[in-house]
Design a protein around this motif. Structure first.
Motif, short mmCIF file in Angstrom:
data_model
loop_
_atom_site.label_atom_id
_atom_site.label_comp_id
_atom_site.label_asym_id
_atom_site.label_seq_id
_atom_site.Cartn_x
_atom_site.Cartn_y
_atom_site.Cartn_z
N UNK A 181 0.84 -1.18 0.00
CA UNK A 181 0.00 0.00 0.00
C UNK A 181 0.88 1.24 0.00
N UNK A 182 0.47 2.26 -0.74
CA UNK A 182 1.13 3.56 -0.62
C UNK A 182 0.80 4.10 0.76
N UNK A 183 1.77 4.73 1.40
CA UNK A 183 1.54 5.23 2.75
C UNK A 183 1.20 6.71 2.80
N UNK A 184 1.38 7.42 1.68
CA UNK A 184 1.07 8.85 1.67
C UNK A 184 0.69 9.30 0.26
N UNK A 185 -0.15 10.30 0.19
CA UNK A 185 -0.61 10.83 -1.09
C UNK A 185 0.54 11.45 -1.89
N UNK A 186 1.40 12.21 -1.22
CA UNK A 186 2.47 12.92 -1.92
C UNK A 186 3.63 12.02 -2.32
N UNK A 187 3.73 10.85 -1.72
CA UNK A 187 4.82 9.93 -2.04
C UNK A 187 4.27 8.52 -2.30
N UNK A 188 3.61 8.33 -3.43
CA UNK A 188 3.03 7.02 -3.71
C UNK A 188 4.07 5.92 -3.91
N UNK A 189 5.32 6.28 -4.11
CA UNK A 189 6.38 5.28 -4.27
C UNK A 189 6.85 4.71 -2.93
N UNK A 190 6.52 5.36 -1.82
CA UNK A 190 6.85 4.84 -0.49
C UNK A 190 5.74 3.86 -0.11
N UNK A 191 6.08 2.58 -0.10
CA UNK A 191 5.09 1.53 0.11
C UNK A 191 5.29 0.82 1.44
N UNK A 192 4.18 0.42 2.02
CA UNK A 192 4.19 -0.43 3.19
C UNK A 192 3.65 -1.79 2.81
N UNK B 238 2.95 -6.64 9.49
CA UNK B 238 3.00 -5.30 8.94
C UNK B 238 4.44 -4.81 8.90
N UNK B 239 4.79 -4.14 7.83
CA UNK B 239 6.08 -3.49 7.71
C UNK B 239 5.80 -2.15 7.00
N UNK B 240 5.61 -1.11 7.81
CA UNK B 240 5.16 0.19 7.31
C UNK B 240 6.26 1.22 7.58
#
Length: 156
Positions: free
Chosen positions: A14-25, A36-38
Motif C-alpha cells: 500500500x502507498x503510505x502517503x498521497x504525496x509519495x506514492x512510491x513509499x510503500x508499506x 506489517x512493515x510500514x
C-alpha cells in the motif's frame, strides 16, 4: 476447496502517503499471523524515517474494519495554500500553480483510509491515502475471512 481455504496467504503493498506514492508499506496475512512493515515518515509524509513492524497472531485479532478519517487542520491548511495560490495568479502564474498544486495535495492528504483491528482489546490502526480505499477494503475482507476460518476451526 471453499473460498476461505483459497485465502490462506496474502501480501499487499500500500502507498503510505498521497504525496509519495512510491513509499510503500507491506501488510500480509496467512493462517497464523498478520504482519506489517510500514515506513514511518516525517515532514508531511515526504521523507521516510525508519519503519514500524508488527506481527500479530490471528487468534488474538477481532473487530477488523476499514473507515475514512478526515484530518481537518491539514485540510484547512491546504485550502489556505490553494487560496493563496489563486491570489498570486496576477503576479506569478508559475508560483501560483505550484502553490495550488501543493495545497490540493495537502487537502488530499487529510483524507485517509484506515485499516483497523483489535488485538486483545487494544485497537491498532494503519492509515493510508484515500485512493487506497478499495484496496484496503478488499484486504479487510481477506483478513476477516481468515480470522473467521480460524475461529470456526477452533470451535470444531
Amino acid at each position: 476447496m471453499s473460498e476461505l481455504e483459497n485465502h490462506s496467504q496474502n501480501e499487499e503493498e500500500f502507498a503510505t502517503a498521497l504525496l509519495t506514492p512510491w513509499v510503500k508499506g507491506k501488510v500480509s496475512v496467512d493462517d497464523n499471523f498478520l504482519r506489517m512493515n510500514i515506513p514511518n515518515t516525517i515532514l508531511f509524509n515526504l521523507i521516510p524515517a525508519g519503519k514500524r513492524s508488527n506481527k500479530t497472531p490471528i487468534s488474538t485479532i477481532s473487530n477488523i474494519s476499514s473507515s475514512t478519517k478526515y484530518k481537518l487542520p491539514r485540510m484547512i491548511i491546504g485550502a489556505i495554500i490553494v487560496i493563496i495560490g489563486f491570489s498570486m495568479l496576477s503576479s506569478s502564474a508559475f508560483a501560483a500553480l505550484i502553490a495550488m498544486i501543493l495545497g490540493v495535495f495537502i487537502v488530499g492528504s487529510g483524507i485517509q483510509t484506515i485499516f483497523e483491528y483489535e488485538n486483545m482489546g487494544n485497537s491498532k490502526q494503519l492509515e493510508f491515502p484515500f485512493y487506497e480505499a478499495n484496496h484496503v477494503s478488499t484486504f479487510v475482507e481477506h483478513v476477516s475471512g481468515i480470522v473467521e476460518k480460524h475461529y470456526m476451526d477452533a470451535n470444531n
